[in-house]
Write a protein that holds these residues in place. Structure first.
Motif, mmCIF file in Angstrom:
data_model
loop_
_atom_site.group_PDB
_atom_site.id
_atom_site.type_symbol
_atom_site.label_atom_id
_atom_site.label_comp_id
_atom_site.label_asym_id
_atom_site.label_seq_id
_atom_site.Cartn_x
_atom_site.Cartn_y
_atom_site.Cartn_z
ATOM 1 N N ILE A 193 0.837 -1.198 0.000
ATOM 2 C CA ILE A 193 0.000 0.000 0.000
ATOM 3 C C ILE A 193 0.874 1.251 0.000
ATOM 4 O O ILE A 193 0.626 2.197 -0.736
ATOM 5 N N LYS A 194 1.931 1.243 0.821
ATOM 6 C CA LYS A 194 2.827 2.396 0.879
ATOM 7 C C LYS A 194 3.491 2.635 -0.473
ATOM 8 O O LYS A 194 3.647 3.775 -0.912
ATOM 9 N N ALA A 195 3.891 1.546 -1.125
ATOM 10 C CA ALA A 195 4.536 1.673 -2.433
ATOM 11 C C ALA A 195 3.569 2.268 -3.449
ATOM 12 O O ALA A 195 3.944 3.117 -4.266
ATOM 13 N N GLN A 196 2.295 1.824 -3.387
ATOM 14 C CA GLN A 196 1.293 2.351 -4.309
ATOM 15 C C GLN A 196 1.038 3.830 -4.054
ATOM 16 O O GLN A 196 0.873 4.617 -4.981
ATOM 17 N N GLU A 197 1.009 4.202 -2.748
ATOM 18 C CA GLU A 197 0.793 5.596 -2.407
ATOM 19 C C GLU A 197 1.937 6.466 -2.905
ATOM 20 O O GLU A 197 1.730 7.568 -3.406
ATOM 21 N N ARG A 198 3.158 5.961 -2.786
ATOM 22 C CA ARG A 198 4.305 6.732 -3.251
ATOM 23 C C ARG A 198 4.247 6.937 -4.765
ATOM 24 O O ARG A 198 4.557 8.009 -5.267
ATOM 25 N N LEU A 199 3.852 5.887 -5.508
ATOM 26 C CA LEU A 199 3.751 6.008 -6.960
ATOM 27 C C LEU A 199 2.672 7.015 -7.327
ATOM 28 O O LEU A 199 2.855 7.839 -8.229
ATOM 29 N N ARG A 200 1.547 6.968 -6.620
ATOM 30 C CA ARG A 200 0.472 7.923 -6.858
ATOM 31 C C ARG A 200 0.971 9.354 -6.645
ATOM 32 O O ARG A 200 0.689 10.253 -7.441
ATOM 33 N N ASP A 201 1.744 9.560 -5.577
ATOM 34 C CA ASP A 201 2.297 10.887 -5.305
ATOM 35 C C ASP A 201 3.289 11.306 -6.379
ATOM 36 O O ASP A 201 3.326 12.468 -6.784
ATOM 37 N N GLN A 202 4.110 10.365 -6.841
ATOM 38 C CA GLN A 202 5.092 10.666 -7.885
ATOM 39 C C GLN A 202 4.391 11.069 -9.181
ATOM 40 O O GLN A 202 4.812 12.015 -9.861
ATOM 41 N N VAL A 203 3.325 10.339 -9.509
ATOM 42 C CA VAL A 203 2.565 10.664 -10.719
ATOM 43 C C VAL A 203 1.933 12.046 -10.571
ATOM 44 O O VAL A 203 1.974 12.860 -11.505
ATOM 45 N N GLY A 204 1.349 12.308 -9.401
ATOM 46 C CA GLY A 204 0.749 13.617 -9.162
ATOM 47 C C GLY A 204 1.759 14.737 -9.302
ATOM 48 O O GLY A 204 1.474 15.789 -9.889
ATOM 49 N N HIS A 205 2.963 14.509 -8.794
ATOM 50 C CA HIS A 205 4.034 15.503 -8.897
ATOM 51 C C HIS A 205 4.392 15.754 -10.359
ATOM 52 O O HIS A 205 4.556 16.903 -10.786
ATOM 53 N N ALA A 206 4.493 14.662 -11.145
ATOM 54 C CA ALA A 206 4.838 14.790 -12.567
ATOM 55 C C ALA A 206 3.742 15.540 -13.327
ATOM 56 O O ALA A 206 4.028 16.365 -14.204
ATOM 57 N N LEU A 207 2.481 15.267 -12.996
ATOM 58 C CA LEU A 207 1.377 15.929 -13.684
ATOM 59 C C LEU A 207 1.321 17.414 -13.325
ATOM 60 O O LEU A 207 1.043 18.257 -14.188
ATOM 61 N N ARG A 208 1.563 17.747 -12.056
ATOM 62 C CA ARG A 208 1.600 19.157 -11.661
ATOM 63 C C ARG A 208 2.722 19.881 -12.400
ATOM 64 O O ARG A 208 2.558 21.027 -12.834
ATOM 65 N N ALA A 209 3.868 19.207 -12.512
ATOM 66 C CA ALA A 209 4.993 19.804 -13.227
ATOM 67 C C ALA A 209 4.616 20.062 -14.685
ATOM 68 O O ALA A 209 4.964 21.105 -15.259
ATOM 69 N N ALA A 210 3.897 19.120 -15.296
ATOM 70 C CA ALA A 210 3.478 19.272 -16.688
ATOM 71 C C ALA A 210 2.473 20.404 -16.834
ATOM 72 O O ALA A 210 2.490 21.141 -17.828
ATOM 73 N N ASP A 239 -7.015 13.258 -7.393
ATOM 74 C CA ASP A 239 -6.461 14.205 -6.421
ATOM 75 C C ASP A 239 -6.447 15.612 -7.017
ATOM 76 O O ASP A 239 -6.819 16.588 -6.353
ATOM 77 N N LEU A 240 -6.029 15.716 -8.275
ATOM 78 C CA LEU A 240 -5.997 17.017 -8.948
ATOM 79 C C LEU A 240 -7.408 17.574 -9.140
ATOM 80 O O LEU A 240 -7.610 18.792 -9.098
ATOM 81 N N ALA A 241 -8.372 16.679 -9.350
ATOM 82 C CA ALA A 241 -9.764 17.120 -9.508
ATOM 83 C C ALA A 241 -10.272 17.739 -8.213
ATOM 84 O O ALA A 241 -11.003 18.741 -8.227
ATOM 85 N N ARG A 242 -9.883 17.153 -7.083
ATOM 86 C CA ARG A 242 -10.302 17.710 -5.798
ATOM 87 C C ARG A 242 -9.675 19.083 -5.559
ATOM 88 O O ARG A 242 -10.213 19.890 -4.810
ATOM 89 N N GLU A 243 -8.556 19.337 -6.193
ATOM 90 C CA GLU A 243 -7.890 20.639 -6.067
ATOM 91 C C GLU A 243 -8.413 21.643 -7.094
ATOM 92 O O GLU A 243 -7.996 22.797 -7.100
ATOM 93 N N GLY A 244 -9.303 21.187 -7.986
ATOM 94 C CA GLY A 244 -9.851 22.081 -8.997
ATOM 95 C C GLY A 244 -8.980 22.252 -10.217
ATOM 96 O O GLY A 244 -9.245 23.112 -11.056
ATOM 97 N N LEU A 245 -7.922 21.430 -10.349
ATOM 98 C CA LEU A 245 -7.011 21.566 -11.482
ATOM 99 C C LEU A 245 -7.521 20.865 -12.729
ATOM 100 O O LEU A 245 -7.196 21.268 -13.851
ATOM 101 N N VAL A 246 -8.285 19.795 -12.549
ATOM 102 C CA VAL A 246 -8.859 19.056 -13.675
ATOM 103 C C VAL A 246 -10.292 18.705 -13.332
ATOM 104 O O VAL A 246 -10.716 18.808 -12.178
#
Length: 239
Positions: A10-27, A61-68
């Motif tokens: 679960i922790k590994a999945q959460e970290r990947l989710r965070d990494q993807v979110g970081h990459a999408l925010r950067a994009a 996660d980004l949808a909850r922030e209003g970004l998408v």
């Protein structure tokens, strides 16, 4: 042992989710994901080199922030912010933050204000190093941390939401032109004024800073996008 393995997964999945979110925010910040465009989770996953599941989770996660915003059977649309929206967000932030800075100047201790100096320096360093993600993250921590000295959690929450909704697009062009450094240095100027106890001067600095940010945002919208969407996978979301 089975429960521990499951916990580790679960922790590994959460970290990947965070990494993807970081990459999408950067994009988003770099303008590689364009406002108004729709992107599918499988398509983004292919570019990032991951499965579609963490991409969907990150996009939610980004949808909850209003970004998408979700688009049924298609994916997610990058939300657009109009000039009118931005003017209204800036007006609200000015109404809240300027007088709050004045009050904090009169009540905060030297120790409380000095504790924010490393973050202010981090903003400047990130701007000079062309680290846009680091710039915006440090900027968020500085402003919300400073407002937190007022002791009103709902105020901080409200400003945090306004910041997310008025996020900056296309900062790459501004960064390359060196226009972010002067904005970054205003955080140190604000802190120094607050340390003198001059509430009026601190309020004026905050007013000027918010106007500067509004101007930078408008300029950033007009800058040409420097990198194609195919560069999305260049981030560190692979895992």
């Amino acid at each position: 042992m089975g429960d521990l393995k499951q916990h580790s997964l679960i922790k590994a999945q959460e970290r990947l989710r965070d990494q993807v979110g970081h990459a999408l925010r950067a994009a988003l910040i770099a303008g590689e994901l364009r406002p108004g465009s729709v992107y599918s989770a499988p398509g983004l996953a292919a570019e990032l080199g991951v499965s579609a599941t963490p991409v969907r989770e990150a996009m939610l996660d980004l949808a909850r922030e209003g970004l998408v915003e979700p688009v049924r059977n298609k994916g997610f649309r990058i939300t657009e912010v109009s000039e009118r929206d931005l003017d209204q967000y800036t007006e609200l932030r000015t109404m809240i933050e300027v007088p709050t800075i004045g009050r904090i100047t009169k009540t905060a201790t030297t120790e409380q204000l000095e504790a924010l100096r490393p973050i202010a320096q981090e903003i400047v360093t990130s701007a000079r190093d062309h680290n846009l993600i680091g710039y915006l993250e440090a900027d968020r921590r500085f402003h919300l941390g400073l407002l937190g000295l007022a002791g009103n959690d709902r105020l901080v929450e409200t400003v945090g939401d306004l910041r997310k909704r008025s996020r900056l697009y296309g900062l790459t062009g501004l960064d390359e032109a060196g226009k972010l450094v002067s904005s970054a240095e205003e955080h140190i100027e604000l802190l120094d004024l607050m340390l003198t106890g001059d509430a009026e001067a601190a309020e004026a600095c905050m007013m000027r800073h918010l106007g500067h940010v509004r101007s930078l945002w408008a300029q950033g919208r007009d800058e040409p996008v420097g990198r194609p969407a195919s560069r999305l996978g260049a981030g560190s979301a692979k895992g």
